[in-house]
Enzyme design. Structure first.
Site, PDB file in Angstrom:
ATOM      1  N   ARG A 125       0.819  -1.205   0.000  1.00  0.00           N
ATOM      2  CA  ARG A 125       0.000   0.000   0.000  1.00  0.00           C
ATOM      3  C   ARG A 125       0.857   1.261   0.000  1.00  0.00           C
ATOM      4  O   ARG A 125       0.528   2.251  -0.657  1.00  0.00           O
ATOM      5  CB  ARG A 125      -0.907   0.005   1.238  1.00  0.00           C
ATOM      6  CG  ARG A 125      -1.782   1.251   1.384  1.00  0.00           C
ATOM      7  CD  ARG A 125      -2.825   1.347   0.300  1.00  0.00           C
ATOM      8  NE  ARG A 125      -3.702   2.499   0.491  1.00  0.00           N
ATOM      9  CZ  ARG A 125      -4.795   2.736  -0.222  1.00  0.00           C
ATOM     10  NH1 ARG A 125      -5.163   1.898  -1.165  1.00  0.00           N
ATOM     11  NH2 ARG A 125      -5.519   3.811  -0.002  1.00  0.00           N
ATOM     12  N   GLU A 126       1.954   1.239   0.746  1.00  0.00           N
ATOM     13  CA  GLU A 126       2.774   2.437   0.910  1.00  0.00           C
ATOM     14  C   GLU A 126       3.564   2.791  -0.343  1.00  0.00           C
ATOM     15  O   GLU A 126       3.603   3.946  -0.761  1.00  0.00           O
ATOM     16  CB  GLU A 126       3.740   2.250   2.088  1.00  0.00           C
ATOM     17  CG  GLU A 126       3.076   2.240   3.457  1.00  0.00           C
ATOM     18  CD  GLU A 126       2.686   3.624   3.930  1.00  0.00           C
ATOM     19  OE1 GLU A 126       3.048   4.606   3.257  1.00  0.00           O
ATOM     20  OE2 GLU A 126       2.010   3.729   4.972  1.00  0.00           O
ATOM     21  N   SER A 127       4.220   1.813  -0.942  1.00  0.00           N
ATOM     22  CA  SER A 127       5.167   2.121  -2.026  1.00  0.00           C
ATOM     23  C   SER A 127       4.964   1.304  -3.284  1.00  0.00           C
ATOM     24  O   SER A 127       5.642   1.554  -4.279  1.00  0.00           O
ATOM     25  CB  SER A 127       6.601   1.900  -1.539  1.00  0.00           C
ATOM     26  OG  SER A 127       6.833   0.513  -1.302  1.00  0.00           O
TER      27      SER A 127
END
Length: 649
Positions: A499-501
């Site tokens: 989700r983050e990167s």
């Protein structure tokens, strides 16, 4: 997804490769190509060794810069030849865009139309394009030109020829000038607003003075005339702009003002709807006391998905289950059919004792691969619907893929350090290829361990069910190791990283978060000190192994803070623990109500995505079987989401 075949040159070469023709051998070295490309960018043609780069797979990049520099003194035929020759590469559309801009600036409209392929991207090019179309397609050009005019900020100088002609033929009349002035006022563009005032005749003076007065004291809108401008033509735009400013500055006062004056204004339904939609939205967001009855009275006429969503969330917060059902039923069909709202219809029916209706709604929601789809499946005690798409490619097909020009160019660009151009090449091919061709490229990316590029491939190719590619087993050993070392669920680590990167190890957010798990440098410093290791600094944090180690430790601390609750910890990872501590003060008795109570859309979406992704990662590790996989633990499903969740520190 509808198949979009590659353009003819690419398709022909693919066919040639499939019947076994030998691949092109590139004579020039990558070093010579790197030097030539750098020289071409700087227009230092004496540094380009034409002989060394002749026949190189990237030679088109040098030619692109040559033609770009020569524009507009290049014939449309030359531009079109380049576009045709490089139709399988983003170079074709880049040169088309450059030619539109340069031909348009030079006023060579016939040349512009000769190479244009529909409306171009970007305001500057659109203004040139519609200026060129005015003679041959006056109605369409005037309509598009008016839309470009009606912006609250200054437009590029390239738009001046188009706007001047539209003002001359009456398309941009004084009403359009006033409407743009109001947009500029809303946008805080005082310079543009003042300039537009100077373009209006004396008939608009009272309207101008009223706007100036209300701009200085927004409550003065209460005493503004009900009719502004010649034939009241300034009225609608004025009240929309004034009420937007008022609503955002002081929603309770704006609502009171609107209720007192709305009946005296002769506005068209659409104009009234714009004002009331904004008011209803902010009244709900800011929880204006006493506003709910007014919101409920206007909401059916607003046709606003965002206000309906807020109204249902308000009903959930107050546990008004009949209201939940009523306002979901008011949603447009497509919105209502979303698994989120089907789940809440089920929950409402359940709370009201309608178990048969609840079960039917849960079943419908459970067909979706999402947070609420999985939660509905849990309610029914049935496996999750992953809708997993499997793709199979053998070594022979991968060898053919490796010989495709797009792959050759992508790998050559990576070798010379042009990662951005490599991604552009790759994704252009995915977007313009057939579904099967796009999947062949995804398979190749997977075998090259291009994890971030693989995820982007699935997005560009809309391969939503190709879960093995959307959620690759990237850095698996590191996640398993540091998950074991820190006691953190490794699949949760994978989900947060995805989700983050999206597995880009050099990802940098606008806020400054870095690397796979998007750690702020300050956070990395604190966690490093906690672990007794050296501060990695802003670049050292990009090392995947170290980023995962620090991120795992940071997440462990959040889990400890909330007694191992992954939902609360994920929310804290995104929004910060201070905010989550505050949200827990609302005292929600169930996980789903807590999710809906989170005031930040970004964090609401984040926790749902992370927990859903965790399910997918664990299921894929089990060969695509979700048996035994849970969205939430029994404790996470049953615990109250209140301050008692905070561990004593």
């Amino acid at each position: 997804m509808q198949a979009t075949p590659f353009r003819t040159p690419f398709r022909a070469l693919c066919a040639a490769l499939l019947v076994g023709l030998p691949s092109v051998s590139w004579a020039a070295s990558d070093t010579a190509m790197r030097d030539a490309l750098e020289a071409a960018r700087q227009q230092q043609w004496d540094r380009v060794d034409e002989r060394a780069i002749k026949g190189h797979v990237l030679s088109g990049y040098v030619e692109y810069h040559r033609l770009r520099n020569q524009l507009p003194n290049v014939s449309p035929a030359q531009v079109q030849d380049f576009i045709d020759q490089h139709s399988d590469s983003p170079l074709s559309e880049w040169l088309r865009g450059q030619a539109i801009a340069k031909y348009g600036h030079a006023g060579r409209y016939s040349d512009l139309l000769a190479i244009a392929d529909g409306e171009p991207a970007g305001t500057t090019r659109q203004c040139h394009y519609y200026a060129a179309l005015l003679d041959s397609q006056p109605h369409a050009a005037a309509e598009a030109g008016l839309a470009l005019w009606l912006e609250g900020s200054s437009q590029p100088d390239a738009c001046d020829p188009l706007f001047n002609r539209l003002r001359a033929n009456g398309t941009i009349d004084e009403t359009a000038i006033w409407e743009r002035k109001m947009l500029a006022w809303q946008a805080g563009e005082s310079g543009l607003s003042t300039y537009l005032s100077s373009q209006l005749s004396g008939q608009w003076q009272t309207a101008i003075e009223t706007a100036d007065q209300v701009s200085g004291q927004i409550r003065a809108v209460l005493s503004a005339p009900a009719c502004l401008g010649p034939e009241c033509k300034a009225t609608a735009a004025f009240y929309q702009a004034a009420m937007q400013r008022f609503t955002r500055d002081d929603t309770p006062a704006a609502l009171a003002a609107w209720q007192s004056m709305a009946s005296n204004l002769n506005l068209m339904p659409d104009d009234r709807r714009v004002i009331e939609e904004e008011l209803a939205f902010y009244a709900l967001v800011r929880e204006v006391p006493g506003a709910i009855n007014w919101v409920d009275s206007v909401l059916p006429s607003l046709e606003s998905e965002r206000v309906l969503e807020l109204r249902v969330r308000r009903a959930l917060a107050e546990r008004r289950w009949q209201d939940v059902m009523h306002w979901i039923a008011e949603m447009p069909a497509e919105q209502e059919q979303d698994s989120r709202w089907q789940y809440w219809l089920a929950r409402a029916n359940e709370q009201l004792g309608n178990q048969e209706a609840a079960t039917a709604r849960y079943r419908q929601a459970a067909e979706d691969r999402s947070f609420y789809g999985f939660a509905a499946a849990e309610k029914l005690g049935q496996p999750y619907q992953l809708n997993l798409e499997r793709n199979h490619f053998d070594d022979a097909s991968r060898q053919r893929t490796a010989q495709l020009p797009v792959v050759q160019r992508t790998e050559a660009l990576l070798r010379i350090g042009e990662d951005g151009l490599a991604n552009s090449e790759w994704l252009y091919a995915v977007q313009n290829g057939s579904p099967q061709q796009a999947r062949a490229l995804a398979d190749y990316a997977e075998h090259q361990q291009w994890h971030a590029r693989l995820v982007q491939t699935t997005i560009a190719g809309k391969m939503w069910d190709a879960l093995d590619w959307r959620f690759p087993q990237a850095y698996r050993d590191s996640f398993m190791h540091w998950g074991q070392q820190t006691g953190v669920d490794p699949y949760l680590l994978m989900a947060i990283t995805r989700r983050e990167s999206a597995y880009n190890p050099t990802a940098l957010s606008p806020a400054g978060a870095r690397g796979l798990m998007q750690l702020m440098p300050g956070t990395a410093t604190l966690v490093s000190r906690q672990l007794g290791i050296s501060d990695p600094g802003p670049y050292g944090i990009l090392d995947p192994e170290l980023n995962i180690r620090l991120g795992s430790t940071y997440l462990r601390d959040k889990l400890n803070r909330y007694q191992g609750n992954r939902l609360a910890a994920a929310a804290a990872y995104n929004a910060g623990p201070g905010r989550v501590d505050q949200w827990l003060g609302s005292g929600m008795e169930s996980f789903d109500l807590f999710v809906e109570s989170i005031p930040f859309r970004e964090t609401r979406d984040y926790v749902q995505a992370v927990l859903s992704y965790r399910v997918i990662f664990e299921s894929l590790a089990n060969g695509g079987d979700s048996k035994g996989v849970s969205l939430l633990s029994e404790n996470e499903q049953q615990v109250r989401y209140d301050r008692a969740l905070l561990a004593r520190r």
